[in-house]
Design a protein around this motif. Structure first.
Motif, PDB file in Angstrom:
ATOM      1  N   THR A   1       0.858  -1.181   0.000  1.00  0.00           N
ATOM      2  CA  THR A   1       0.000   0.000   0.000  1.00  0.00           C
ATOM      3  C   THR A   1       0.896   1.233   0.000  1.00  0.00           C
ATOM      4  O   THR A   1       1.656   1.451   0.942  1.00  0.00           O
ATOM      5  N   VAL A   2       0.824   2.010  -1.055  1.00  0.00           N
ATOM      6  CA  VAL A   2       1.653   3.208  -1.213  1.00  0.00           C
ATOM      7  C   VAL A   2       0.754   4.430  -1.065  1.00  0.00           C
ATOM      8  O   VAL A   2      -0.273   4.531  -1.736  1.00  0.00           O
ATOM      9  N   ASP A   3       1.148   5.324  -0.179  1.00  0.00           N
ATOM     10  CA  ASP A   3       0.283   6.461   0.151  1.00  0.00           C
ATOM     11  C   ASP A   3       1.052   7.787   0.037  1.00  0.00           C
ATOM     12  O   ASP A   3       1.862   8.122   0.889  1.00  0.00           O
ATOM     13  N   SER A   4       0.807   8.511  -1.065  1.00  0.00           N
ATOM     14  CA  SER A   4       1.268   9.894  -1.249  1.00  0.00           C
ATOM     15  C   SER A   4       2.783  10.055  -1.086  1.00  0.00           C
ATOM     16  O   SER A   4       3.255  11.004  -0.465  1.00  0.00           O
ATOM     17  N   LEU A   5       3.551   9.158  -1.697  1.00  0.00           N
ATOM     18  CA  LEU A   5       5.012   9.249  -1.601  1.00  0.00           C
ATOM     19  C   LEU A   5       5.541  10.457  -2.372  1.00  0.00           C
ATOM     20  O   LEU A   5       5.132  10.709  -3.505  1.00  0.00           O
ATOM     21  N   VAL A   6       6.458  11.180  -1.723  1.00  0.00           N
ATOM     22  CA  VAL A   6       7.113  12.333  -2.343  1.00  0.00           C
ATOM     23  C   VAL A   6       8.610  12.209  -2.110  1.00  0.00           C
ATOM     24  O   VAL A   6       9.062  11.919  -0.999  1.00  0.00           O
TER      25      VAL A   6
ATOM     26  N   GLU B   1      12.980   2.468  -5.195  1.00  0.00           N
ATOM     27  CA  GLU B   1      14.053   2.587  -4.201  1.00  0.00           C
ATOM     28  C   GLU B   1      13.518   3.047  -2.846  1.00  0.00           C
ATOM     29  O   GLU B   1      14.050   2.647  -1.794  1.00  0.00           O
ATOM     30  N   MET B   2      12.481   3.865  -2.828  1.00  0.00           N
ATOM     31  CA  MET B   2      11.856   4.228  -1.547  1.00  0.00           C
ATOM     32  C   MET B   2      11.175   3.028  -0.911  1.00  0.00           C
ATOM     33  O   MET B   2      11.247   2.829   0.304  1.00  0.00           O
ATOM     34  N   LEU B   3      10.533   2.204  -1.723  1.00  0.00           N
ATOM     35  CA  LEU B   3       9.822   1.043  -1.185  1.00  0.00           C
ATOM     36  C   LEU B   3      10.767   0.023  -0.567  1.00  0.00           C
ATOM     37  O   LEU B   3      10.403  -0.672   0.381  1.00  0.00           O
TER      38      LEU B   3
ATOM     39  N   GLU C   1       7.752  12.905   2.080  1.00  0.00           N
ATOM     40  CA  GLU C   1       6.357  12.867   2.543  1.00  0.00           C
ATOM     41  C   GLU C   1       5.759  11.524   2.162  1.00  0.00           C
ATOM     42  O   GLU C   1       6.239  10.824   1.273  1.00  0.00           O
ATOM     43  N   GLY C   2       4.647  11.194   2.842  1.00  0.00           N
ATOM     44  CA  GLY C   2       3.947   9.961   2.542  1.00  0.00           C
ATOM     45  C   GLY C   2       4.641   8.747   3.140  1.00  0.00           C
ATOM     46  O   GLY C   2       5.692   8.850   3.777  1.00  0.00           O
ATOM     47  N   THR C   3       4.028   7.586   2.928  1.00  0.00           N
ATOM     48  CA  THR C   3       4.624   6.353   3.419  1.00  0.00           C
ATOM     49  C   THR C   3       4.090   5.187   2.600  1.00  0.00           C
ATOM     50  O   THR C   3       3.343   5.372   1.637  1.00  0.00           O
ATOM     51  N   ALA C   4       4.492   3.994   2.980  1.00  0.00           N
ATOM     52  CA  ALA C   4       4.017   2.786   2.310  1.00  0.00           C
ATOM     53  C   ALA C   4       4.124   1.626   3.276  1.00  0.00           C
ATOM     54  O   ALA C   4       4.924   1.648   4.228  1.00  0.00           O
ATOM     55  N   PHE C   5       3.326   0.606   3.031  1.00  0.00           N
ATOM     56  CA  PHE C   5       3.361  -0.619   3.812  1.00  0.00           C
ATOM     57  C   PHE C   5       3.687  -1.789   2.900  1.00  0.00           C
ATOM     58  O   PHE C   5       3.143  -1.902   1.802  1.00  0.00           O
TER      59      PHE C   5
END
Length: 309
Positions: free
Chosen positions: A9-14, A51-53, A61-65
């Motif tokens: 689940t990816v939420d508003s990644l910046v 690469e963020m994941l 900003e944002g996050t992911a699970f």
């Protein structure tokens, strides 16, 4: 898990680099057991998103699970359940295939049987060979084997077939599809539309750091509202509005002197096109017809080819 059906689940990644925003508020979900494609030209933000994941870059900003694990707060847990094959993998070239897999396996509390992993990656005949002697395709398969050694939930593949010959690419495709059958969740980036169409259950198209489309390959093509594409070049200045008036045309695009007309009635559009060109005394060069593809979707949405630098 954060959501029962979702593995990611990816939420508003910046992600920003100074004044440049590489990824701008990207949001999507990846279902368990799905092959999910991230497509876009160089600079679109797809590799930065990946690469963020996997914890190589920290989002502003944002996050992911990944499963139930937050990539910003539980990164070590995330790393335990993911496997990653990057665009360029540096390997110990004097080790053999078997030795490097045994070494990587020793990093984890438990790992898959090395012999089975070698067989799965079609490296049986190379198990005693030094890595420096492997072909490009064999090195890519070894990189995937290293990503799988600890039996992860999610596998990230960053342009796994770039630079490979057609046969090696097909071999990689077979391996990805085999992993899907085993229930693995796979996220891949690619520059190849045919690869995305064959492998991916859903595709996210990125451009200039933003997610501009997300759907199945079939639906993305269908949303063009055109079964066929007619492409041609002209020597004069292109007036796209005039070409869009050709009978049967549902959409019209152009790049410099090349025009692409999309139509659900190929015969009608071809007849009208030739008549229009004749009346205006315009020579149609390199006239071609074909079935509309994902490449057409991408060009229509971004105004450029997927593989454009």
């Amino acid at each position: 898990m954060k959501q029962a059906e979702s593995m990611i689940t990816v939420d508003s990644l910046v992600k920003r680099y100074g004044n440049f925003t590489a990824v701008n508020g990207v949001t999507f979900q990846v279902q368990k057991g799905e092959v999910f494609g991230l497509l876009g030209p160089n600079g679109a933000g797809k590799t930065t998103t990946l690469e963020m994941l996997v914890g190589l870059r920290k989002p502003e900003e944002g996050t992911a699970f990944i499963g139930s694990f937050n990539i910003r707060k539980e990164l070590q847990k995330v790393k335990e359940v993911i496997g990653v094959q990057l665009q360029s993998t540096t390997l110990f070239e004097l080790l053999t295939v078997e030795e490097i897999l045994q070494m990587y396996g020793s990093f984890y509390p438990k790992h898959l049987p090395i012999a089975e992993l070698i067989d799965d990656m079609i490296l049986t005949e190379k198990r005693k060979s030094r890595i420096k002697s492997l072909s490009g395709g064999q090195k890519q398969r070894l990189a995937i084997a290293l990503a799988l050694v600890h039996d992860p939930w999610v596998i990230f593949l960053d342009e796994p077939t770039t630079g490979l010959d057609p046969q090696a690419r097909r071999t990689l495709w077979d391996i990805v599809l085999k992993l899907k059958k085993r229930g693995k969740t796979i996220v891949l980036t690619t520059h190849y539309m045919d690869e995305a169409h064959v492998l991916c259950d859903r595709i996210a198209i990125m451009d200039r750091g933003e997610l501009i489309a997300l759907d199945t390959p079939e639906t993305l093509v269908r949303n063009l509202h055109a079964a066929s594409a007619i492409s041609f070049s002209v020597s004069s200045e292109v007036d796209l509005n005039e070409w869009a008036k050709v009978e049967g045309v549902t959409k019209a695009d152009c790049k410099e002197k090349e025009v692409v007309l999309y139509s659900d009635d190929l015969q009608l559009t071809l007849t009208s096109l030739i008549q229009t060109a004749s009346e205006r005394q315009i020579a149609l060069e390199d006239l071609q017809t074909r079935t509309a593809t994902l490449e057409d979707v991408f060009i229509h949405m971004t105004g450029r080819s997927l593989r454009e630098e």
